[in-house]
Scaffold this active site. Structure first.
Site, mmCIF file in Angstrom:
data_model
loop_
_atom_site.group_PDB
_atom_site.id
_atom_site.type_symbol
_atom_site.label_atom_id
_atom_site.label_comp_id
_atom_site.label_asym_id
_atom_site.label_seq_id
_atom_site.Cartn_x
_atom_site.Cartn_y
_atom_site.Cartn_z
ATOM 1 N N GLY A 46 -2.715 -37.709 26.493
ATOM 2 C CA GLY A 46 -1.295 -37.598 26.314
ATOM 3 C C GLY A 46 -0.284 -36.975 27.392
ATOM 4 O O GLY A 46 -0.989 -36.410 28.248
ATOM 5 N N GLN A 51 6.026 -32.910 32.251
ATOM 6 C CA GLN A 51 4.702 -33.015 33.241
ATOM 7 C C GLN A 51 4.934 -33.827 34.356
ATOM 8 O O GLN A 51 4.088 -33.633 35.241
ATOM 9 C CB GLN A 51 3.377 -33.217 32.464
ATOM 10 N N CYS A 94 -5.253 -30.012 29.356
ATOM 11 C CA CYS A 94 -4.071 -30.351 29.793
ATOM 12 C C CYS A 94 -4.130 -31.199 31.108
ATOM 13 O O CYS A 94 -4.563 -30.242 32.268
ATOM 14 C CB CYS A 94 -3.310 -29.306 29.657
ATOM 15 N N LEU A 95 -3.273 -32.149 31.538
ATOM 16 C CA LEU A 95 -3.219 -32.477 32.837
ATOM 17 C C LEU A 95 -2.595 -31.609 33.734
ATOM 18 O O LEU A 95 -2.859 -31.785 34.838
ATOM 19 C CB LEU A 95 -2.248 -33.990 32.645
ATOM 20 N N HIS A 136 0.325 -30.580 20.613
ATOM 21 C CA HIS A 136 0.270 -30.234 22.060
ATOM 22 C C HIS A 136 1.135 -30.788 23.096
ATOM 23 O O HIS A 136 1.843 -29.880 23.504
ATOM 24 C CB HIS A 136 -1.293 -30.569 22.643
ATOM 25 N N GLU A 137 1.429 -31.940 22.717
ATOM 26 C CA GLU A 137 2.646 -32.672 23.572
ATOM 27 C C GLU A 137 4.016 -32.114 22.995
ATOM 28 O O GLU A 137 4.879 -31.872 24.004
ATOM 29 C CB GLU A 137 2.734 -34.072 23.461
ATOM 30 N N HIS A 140 4.996 -28.861 24.632
ATOM 31 C CA HIS A 140 5.340 -28.938 26.177
ATOM 32 C C HIS A 140 6.978 -29.071 26.147
ATOM 33 O O HIS A 140 7.399 -28.808 26.906
ATOM 34 C CB HIS A 140 4.787 -30.295 26.648
HETATM 35 NI NI NI Z 1 -0.711 -30.784 28.255
#
Ligand code: NI
Length: 172
Positions: A46, A51, A94-95, A136-137, A140
């Site tokens: 995701g 990000q 998380c990336l 989660h996304e 963000h």
């Molecule tokens: Ni994340």
């Protein structure tokens, strides 16, 4: 469709509230394509536009299993319109916070409404990893990170670790 540079903790952009997309134009579709490339290359399941430093309400995900065909999804202006009272716990990562994983409890099932890449309004109902990932996304897009659900001690510890790493990178 180039991959783009990821934004990492403690970059303040991760705390921005992203703006809604007015119209699903070719530029937005280009952003979606770059996000999918960046997400698959990372690799991740995701990604939110912020990000890669773009404060727009766009997320991509693919929660297909390894032995299944790819199932890329792009959600523009996504909104949770229903969530279950039942909760489930998943180990999240998380990336933007590489190599850090912790359990987070969230509603187990959600209905999300969004615009697809053709600008059509759609709804998806899902549970399991999809429900966790989409929540989660969307977090963000509101400047919320999964570490915000952890104890203050854990959150401060991981934030300090990434602050130190960022300072080291500046010196190099
Ligand atoms: Ni994340």
């Amino acid at each position: 469709m180039p991959t783009r540079d990821l934004v990492f903790l403690p970059d303040p952009r991760l705390r921005l509230t992203s703006a809604p997309v007015d119209a699903v134009t070719d530029d937005v579709r280009g952003l979606v394509d770059d996000m999918l490339d960046t997400m698959y290359a990372a690799p991740g399941i995701g990604l939110a536009a912020i990000q890669i430093g773009v404060p727009k309400r766009v997320i991509t995900l693919d929660v297909s299993k390894k032995d299944e065909p790819k199932a890329p999804l792009a959600l523009i202006n996504p909104e949770i319109v229903w969530s279950s009272e039942a909760l489930s716990v998943y180990e999240e990562g998380c990336l933007s916070i590489p190599e850090y994983y912790e359990d987070v409890e969230r509603p187990a099932e959600v209905v999300v409404r969004f615009l697809d890449r053709d600008g059509q309004t759609r709804e998806i109902r899902g549970d399991g990893l999809f429900a966790t990932c989409v929540q989660h996304e969307i977090d963000h897009l509101n400047g919320v990170l999964f570490i915000d659900y952890l104890s203050r001690l854990k959150r401060e510890r991981v934030t300090k670790r990434f602050q130190k790493a960022a300072k080291r990178d500046e010196r190099d």
